[in-house]
Design an enzyme around this catalytic site. Structure first.
Site, PDB file in Angstrom:
ATOM      1  CG  ASP A 201       0.000  -9.321   5.831  1.00  0.00           C
ATOM      2  OD1 ASP A 201      -0.377  -9.810   6.767  1.00  0.00           O
ATOM      3  OD2 ASP A 201       0.395  -8.239   5.819  1.00  0.00           O
ATOM      4  CG  ASN A 202       3.684  -8.632   8.378  1.00  0.00           C
ATOM      5  OD1 ASN A 202       3.757  -8.041   7.274  1.00  0.00           O
ATOM      6  ND2 ASN A 202       3.042  -8.170   9.647  1.00  0.00           N
TER       7      ASN A 202
ATOM      8  N   GLY B  13       0.735  -1.143   0.078  1.00  0.00           N
ATOM      9  CA  GLY B  13      -0.006   0.021   0.003  1.00  0.00           C
ATOM     10  C   GLY B  13       0.838   1.192  -0.109  1.00  0.00           C
TER      11      GLY B  13
ATOM     12  CG  ASP C 273      -0.462   8.403   4.975  1.00  0.00           C
ATOM     13  OD1 ASP C 273      -0.070   7.421   5.050  1.00  0.00           O
ATOM     14  OD2 ASP C 273      -0.179   9.481   5.881  1.00  0.00           O
ATOM     15  N   GLY C 274      -0.396   6.315   2.448  1.00  0.00           N
ATOM     16  CA  GLY C 274       0.788   5.903   1.492  1.00  0.00           C
ATOM     17  C   GLY C 274       2.268   6.236   2.418  1.00  0.00           C
TER      18      GLY C 274
ATOM     19  CE  LYS D 296       7.022  -0.720   6.272  1.00  0.00           C
ATOM     20  NZ  LYS D 296       7.496  -2.113   7.285  1.00  0.00           N
TER      21      LYS D 296
HETATM   22  P1  AMP Z   1       2.117  -3.809   7.825  1.00  0.00           P
HETATM   23  O1  AMP Z   1       1.157  -3.813   9.128  1.00  0.00           O
HETATM   24  O2  AMP Z   1       3.155  -2.737   7.636  1.00  0.00           O
HETATM   25  O3  AMP Z   1       2.677  -5.072   7.491  1.00  0.00           O
HETATM   26  O4  AMP Z   1       1.090  -3.281   6.672  1.00  0.00           O
HETATM   27  C1  AMP Z   1      -0.343  -4.301   6.477  1.00  0.00           C
HETATM   28  C2  AMP Z   1      -0.644  -3.560   5.078  1.00  0.00           C
HETATM   29  O5  AMP Z   1      -1.142  -2.460   5.312  1.00  0.00           O
HETATM   30  C3  AMP Z   1       0.223  -3.648   3.955  1.00  0.00           C
HETATM   31  O6  AMP Z   1      -0.589  -3.809   2.865  1.00  0.00           O
HETATM   32  C4  AMP Z   1       0.583  -2.296   3.943  1.00  0.00           C
HETATM   33  O7  AMP Z   1       1.036  -1.789   2.594  1.00  0.00           O
HETATM   34  C5  AMP Z   1      -0.693  -1.650   4.112  1.00  0.00           C
HETATM   35  N1  AMP Z   1      -0.166  -0.001   4.811  1.00  0.00           N
HETATM   36  C6  AMP Z   1       0.317  -0.083   6.010  1.00  0.00           C
HETATM   37  N2  AMP Z   1       0.288   1.288   6.400  1.00  0.00           N
HETATM   38  C7  AMP Z   1       0.029   2.041   5.200  1.00  0.00           C
HETATM   39  C8  AMP Z   1      -0.347   3.516   4.876  1.00  0.00           C
HETATM   40  N3  AMP Z   1       0.040   4.408   5.722  1.00  0.00           N
HETATM   41  N4  AMP Z   1      -0.662   3.722   3.707  1.00  0.00           N
HETATM   42  C9  AMP Z   1      -1.054   2.657   2.927  1.00  0.00           C
HETATM   43  N5  AMP Z   1      -0.897   1.414   3.095  1.00  0.00           N
HETATM   44  C10 AMP Z   1      -0.365   1.055   4.249  1.00  0.00           C
HETATM   45 MG    MG Z   2       3.537  -6.211   6.313  1.00  0.00          MG
END
Ligand code: AMP
Ligand code: MG
Length: 494
Positions: A254-255, A94, A127-128, A115
């Protein structure tokens, strides 16, 4: 967006080439004023990258996503995943991009990944972007893990974007450049399985075998061997975490990587006082990912991988289930084997003897009864062999219980007949003295967010040389003050 004409990188983008359907081509958002905050020169050298170029304005532009180096094909990967037990059919990068793949000085392929580089089609409500504090957290924890000898993604750099983003208030936005064996996850297979396209699933499995578990290719049942290799790699990884008192915090599918590297150090933490029920993540209300649950949650995650592979394992579904189940059931023994091997080293035991598992469990029971500092206790144990047992007494004040266990341990050591000072020195080679303690890391990240990087740099220096005791670093060995302890939580998704 510019193209940087540089020969620093020789990209060979196998994922983009072989796995169409598993990504979209994408570009990073513009970072208005990129500035390097952390740069891992040692890693750059290890990977055969030109550190001085990467520190130049043009290099920083690449690490901020403002320029695409020649030969790169930035993509956002798509994957699915079970998050806290619930299935999300479409997660994906994301806020991240795979810039491209490179071959390291050792010939090994790795991903260069950004990232925090802006919204992608998989951003959902996000917000990416990424906060400086969280990216520095991942940078430091990944490099500490590496220094501790644990398979992990690595961190090459953190750059601030020059933009403020909204989290708990406005904070500096930042981008982490991450290095990984790959970004293939259990969630990638879950995505493939839902496509109900056996060709796509086969392509992904073959790609994974080739990239990470090549021995499976020559096995009689390659896809079953792939499953076995991932099960074994994850058993080894989780055992290392457990030996270090590490809590990942968000063990969603996914992790969980296919390579067996630890990834995504968000709301993770090293435990101070030993308690298997310890949870740090503020979003883990049910304690699903508590310290002591990590091995069993790994089996659960690997079962999700196994399900996706069934059509490739055997055309007869019942037979496929039987074979996969048998492998999943081997996880506890594999895990216990890795754990006990590590525990023997932590306790200074050179040989294997029956009863070692009980001896080790006896020690963790003692730690639990006293909520003793996990990391400090093993160093104190080694010091006790040198005739300094004050710290051990403080950590484990129940004389009777401590004495009883020490008698067993000493008898076991005497059976090996090695000199105690030699044993103590060996223990110090595997039991870290400096770990990223939560209160120190939190303080360092707060200071960094306010513009002072010194505490972060000092902590980084300590935890990336975790075994070697140095003068002036005593405060890094102490557990969190009580005022910090009880309600400490880490926050994720930032
Ligand atoms: P994570 O918890 O970092 O493993 O993220 C879980 C999912 O949420 C993944 O698909 C990430 O790309 C997405 N994600 C986390 N934070 C953001 C953000 N601020 N903007 C867009 N996508 C996010
Ligand atoms: Mg992740």
């Amino acid at each position: 967006m510019t193209i940087a004409e540089t020969d620093v990188f020789e990209f060979d983008n196998s994922f983009a080439r072989d796995l169409e359907g598993f990504y979209v081509e994408w570009q990073a958002a513009a970072a208005p004023e990129p500035a390097m905050v952390a740069f891992n020169k040692e890693l750059a050298a290890e990977l055969g990258l030109d550190a001085s170029y990467l520190s130049s304005a043009e290099g920083v532009g690449i690490l901020a996503g403002n320029a695409v180096p020649d030969g790169a094909e930035p993509i956002a990967m798509v994957y699915a995943g079970h998050q806290f037990g619930g299935y999300s059919p479409r997660l994906g990068d994301g806020r991240a991009l795979l810039v491209g793949e490179l071959l390291g000085a050792d010939g090994k392929r790795f991903d260069l990944h950004l990232k925090g580089s802006g919204r992608t089609p998989f951003a959902r409500g996000g917000d990416g972007k990424a906060a400086l504090g969280s990216m520095l957290r991942e940078y430091l924890v990944a490099e500490a893990m590496h220094a501790l000898g644990v398979p992990t993604t690595r961190a090459l750099s953190v750059v601030t974007t020059g933009e403020s983003i909204f989290r708990e208030g406005m904070v500096p936005g930042a981008i982490l450049a991450r290095i990984a064996g790959s970004h293939l996850r259990v969630g990638t297979f879950e995505f493939a399985a839902r496509l109900e396209d056996k060709t796509a699933l086969t392509r992904l499995a073959d790609y994974s075998i080739k990239r990470h578990h090549p021995a499976a290719a020559s096995s009689e049942r390659p896809y079953l061997s792939l499953l076995e290799a991932v099960i074994d790699a994850q058993a080894a990884l989780v055992a290392r975490w457990m030996l270090l008192g590490f809590i990942h915090g968000v063990l969603n599918t996914d992790n969980v990587t296919i390579s067996g590297e630890g990834i995504d150090y968000g709301p993770c933490a090293f435990m101070d006082g030993y308690d298997p029920k310890t949870v740090f993540s503020s979003i883990d209300h049910a304690g699903r990912y508590a310290f002591g649950n990590q091995p069993s949650i790994s089996i659960w995650n690997l079962a999700r991988l196994a399900e996706t592979l069934l059509p490739l394992i055997d055309s007869d579904n019942d037979a496929a289930i039987e074979s996969a189940t048998e492998l999943l059931q081997s996880f506890p023994d594999r895990y216990q084997g890795y754990w006990l091997e590590g525990m023997r080293a932590k306790l200074g035991l050179a040989d294997q003897a029956t009863g070692d598992d009980e001896l080790a469990a006896g020690f963790t029971d003692l730690l639990e009864a006293h909520r003793a500092d996990y990391t400090g206790s093993f160093r104190a144990l080694a010091d006790s062999l040198r005739g300094h047992d004050e710290t051990l007494q403080q950590l484990l004040p129940d004389d009777k219980a401590r004495g009883a266990w020490l008698d067993l341990w000493h008898a076991r050591l005497d059976g090996e007949g090695r000199e105690r000072s030699v044993v103590a020195d060996e223990m110090d080679q595997v039991n870290p003295i400096y770990i990223p303690r939560n209160h120190l890391l939190e303080a360092a990240l707060t200071a960094a967010t306010d513009g002072d990087l010194e505490p972060f740099n000092e902590l980084y220096e300590a935890v990336t040389h975790p075994f070697e005791k140095r003068d002036g670093l005593d405060r890094y060995t102490e557990a969190a003050p009580d005022s910090f302890g009880g309600n400490y939580q880490t926050f994720c998704g930032t």
